[in-house]
Design a protein around this motif. Structure first.
Motif, mmCIF file in Angstrom:
data_model
loop_
_atom_site.group_PDB
_atom_site.id
_atom_site.type_symbol
_atom_site.label_atom_id
_atom_site.label_comp_id
_atom_site.label_asym_id
_atom_site.label_seq_id
_atom_site.Cartn_x
_atom_site.Cartn_y
_atom_site.Cartn_z
ATOM 1 N N UNK A 56 3.929 10.205 -18.497
ATOM 2 C CA UNK A 56 3.897 10.077 -17.038
ATOM 3 C C UNK A 56 2.751 9.164 -16.606
ATOM 4 N N UNK A 57 1.605 9.282 -17.264
ATOM 5 C CA UNK A 57 0.480 8.402 -16.952
ATOM 6 C C UNK A 57 0.838 6.953 -17.235
ATOM 7 N N UNK A 58 1.496 6.698 -18.365
ATOM 8 C CA UNK A 58 1.906 5.337 -18.722
ATOM 9 C C UNK A 58 2.900 4.801 -17.701
ATOM 10 N N UNK A 59 3.834 5.645 -17.265
ATOM 11 C CA UNK A 59 4.827 5.235 -16.274
ATOM 12 C C UNK A 59 4.160 4.893 -14.946
ATOM 13 N N UNK A 60 3.178 5.695 -14.549
ATOM 14 C CA UNK A 60 2.453 5.403 -13.319
ATOM 15 C C UNK A 60 1.777 4.042 -13.406
ATOM 16 N N UNK A 61 1.076 3.792 -14.503
ATOM 17 C CA UNK A 61 0.365 2.512 -14.664
ATOM 18 C C UNK A 61 1.352 1.349 -14.658
ATOM 19 N N UNK A 62 2.477 1.498 -15.358
ATOM 20 C CA UNK A 62 3.470 0.425 -15.419
ATOM 21 C C UNK A 62 4.057 0.141 -14.041
ATOM 22 N N UNK A 63 4.293 1.194 -13.263
ATOM 23 C CA UNK A 63 4.862 1.023 -11.929
ATOM 24 C C UNK A 63 3.868 0.345 -10.995
ATOM 25 N N UNK A 64 2.611 0.724 -11.086
ATOM 26 C CA UNK A 64 1.578 0.074 -10.269
ATOM 27 C C UNK A 64 1.492 -1.410 -10.625
ATOM 28 N N UNK A 65 1.502 -1.718 -11.924
ATOM 29 C CA UNK A 65 1.476 -3.115 -12.350
ATOM 30 C C UNK A 65 2.672 -3.882 -11.782
ATOM 31 N N UNK A 66 3.848 -3.264 -11.819
ATOM 32 C CA UNK A 66 5.056 -3.933 -11.329
ATOM 33 C C UNK A 66 4.957 -4.214 -9.834
ATOM 34 N N UNK A 67 4.451 -3.263 -9.067
ATOM 35 C CA UNK A 67 4.305 -3.471 -7.621
ATOM 36 C C UNK A 67 3.322 -4.594 -7.320
ATOM 37 N N UNK A 68 2.209 -4.610 -8.033
ATOM 38 C CA UNK A 68 1.206 -5.644 -7.807
ATOM 39 C C UNK A 68 1.726 -7.013 -8.228
ATOM 40 N N UNK A 69 2.472 -7.054 -9.342
ATOM 41 C CA UNK A 69 3.019 -8.322 -9.816
ATOM 42 C C UNK A 69 4.042 -8.869 -8.830
ATOM 43 N N UNK A 70 4.846 -7.988 -8.255
ATOM 44 C CA UNK A 70 5.844 -8.431 -7.275
ATOM 45 C C UNK A 70 5.168 -9.029 -6.051
ATOM 46 N N UNK A 71 4.031 -8.452 -5.672
ATOM 47 C CA UNK A 71 3.314 -8.968 -4.502
ATOM 48 C C UNK A 71 2.624 -10.292 -4.791
ATOM 49 N N UNK A 72 2.462 -10.624 -6.076
ATOM 50 C CA UNK A 72 1.824 -11.894 -6.452
ATOM 51 C C UNK A 72 2.723 -13.083 -6.153
ATOM 52 N N UNK A 73 4.053 -12.838 -6.155
ATOM 53 C CA UNK A 73 4.989 -13.945 -5.967
ATOM 54 C C UNK A 73 4.911 -14.491 -4.549
ATOM 55 N N UNK A 74 4.938 -15.776 -4.383
ATOM 56 C CA UNK A 74 4.942 -16.361 -3.038
ATOM 57 C C UNK A 74 6.155 -15.877 -2.248
ATOM 58 N N UNK A 75 6.000 -15.826 -0.946
ATOM 59 C CA UNK A 75 7.112 -15.407 -0.094
ATOM 60 C C UNK A 75 8.326 -16.284 -0.343
ATOM 61 N N UNK A 76 9.453 -15.648 -0.502
ATOM 62 C CA UNK A 76 10.683 -16.388 -0.729
ATOM 63 C C UNK A 76 10.954 -16.680 -2.185
ATOM 64 N N UNK A 83 0.825 -1.200 0.000
ATOM 65 C CA UNK A 83 0.000 0.000 0.000
ATOM 66 C C UNK A 83 0.863 1.256 0.000
ATOM 67 N N UNK A 84 1.946 1.242 0.782
ATOM 68 C CA UNK A 84 2.852 2.395 0.795
ATOM 69 C C UNK A 84 3.450 2.637 -0.587
ATOM 70 N N UNK A 85 3.807 1.553 -1.266
ATOM 71 C CA UNK A 85 4.366 1.693 -2.603
ATOM 72 C C UNK A 85 3.355 2.231 -3.594
ATOM 73 N N UNK A 86 2.152 1.687 -3.570
ATOM 74 C CA UNK A 86 1.096 2.162 -4.469
ATOM 75 C C UNK A 86 0.785 3.634 -4.204
ATOM 76 N N UNK A 87 0.757 3.982 -2.935
ATOM 77 C CA UNK A 87 0.474 5.370 -2.554
ATOM 78 C C UNK A 87 1.562 6.298 -3.076
ATOM 79 N N UNK A 88 2.799 5.890 -2.941
ATOM 80 C CA UNK A 88 3.926 6.747 -3.328
ATOM 81 C C UNK A 88 3.938 7.056 -4.818
#
Length: 215
Positions: A186-206, A161-166
């Motif tokens: 800038x809009x495209x960069x924002x969307x790409x960054x949000x996607x990257x954060x969400x995708x990273x959170x999809x990975x199982x821990x470790x 959430x902190x990352x998405x907010x930032x």
């Protein structure tokens, strides 16, 4: 005895004219802000508003107070532009909706935010308005991305959430625009960054991608 109806208050014409003039002067200041003017002499604001210089200082103690009122007015206008966004359905649709609305609003408030940065002592009203916007924007993220955030344990949920907010607030937007990106880039960069954060959170821990060479 005949019952009399309560008298309906009659608007004070002078008070209403004063309110309209005050708003006209504040809007004149906003129009100068939108043109990226760096200085706001009273004569220039008065000319833009179609009033006398004397009338400007009749309604405002000084130019700092006028700037604060104008910024507060812009923040209210921005909040009125916020529309409900999807909170379920495909992730691509939700991310695109967030990026489109945030990009439009953040671009619109940039002149006002820069003006606030130039104020030596922004009023409590302006600071409170900005904080309310930030709090509301963060709350909306928890709703729009609940499908991704809610299953996560703490502190992973808060980190995401902190990352998405930032990356969806004005500071990031101003950085991208100041770096030379167009509003669309800038809009495209924002969307790409949000996607990257969400995708990273999809990975199982470790499950961290290997970066060391494989023999």
């Amino acid at each position: 005895m005949k019952r009399t109806e309560a008298a309906t208050p009659v608007p004070d014409g002078r008070t209403e004219r004063g309110r309209q003039t005050r708003e006209k002067i504040a809007d004149a200041m906003l129009s100068l802000l939108d043109e990226n003017q760096a200085q706001f002499p009273a004569d220039k604001v008065a000319e833009r508003a179609g009033v006398s210089r004397r009338l400007v200082f009749h309604h405002f103690a000084d130019m700092a107070q006028l700037a604060e009122v104008a910024v507060g007015r812009r923040l209210e206008q921005v909040m009125a532009q916020v529309r409900p966004l999807p909170t379920d359905g495909p992730r691509d649709v939700r991310v695109a909706a967030v990026a489109e609305q945030r990009a439009r609003i953040l671009e619109g408030i940039t002149p006002a935010r820069l003006a606030v940065m130039r104020l030596e002592n922004p009023s409590a009203r302006v600071q409170e308005g900005i904080q309310q916007m930030l709090d509301f924007a963060r709350l909306r993220l928890t709703q729009i991305f609940a499908l991704e955030l809610d299953p996560l344990p703490e502190p992973a949920r808060t980190d995401l959430l902190n990352g998405l907010d930032a990356v969806t607030t004005w500071s990031a937007w101003h950085h991208w625009r100041s770096s030379g990106l167009s509003p669309e880039q800038a809009r495209h960069t924002m969307a790409a960054t949000v996607h990257a954060l969400l995708a990273a959170a999809d990975r199982p821990a470790g499950d961290v991608p290997r970066t060391d060479p494989v023999d």
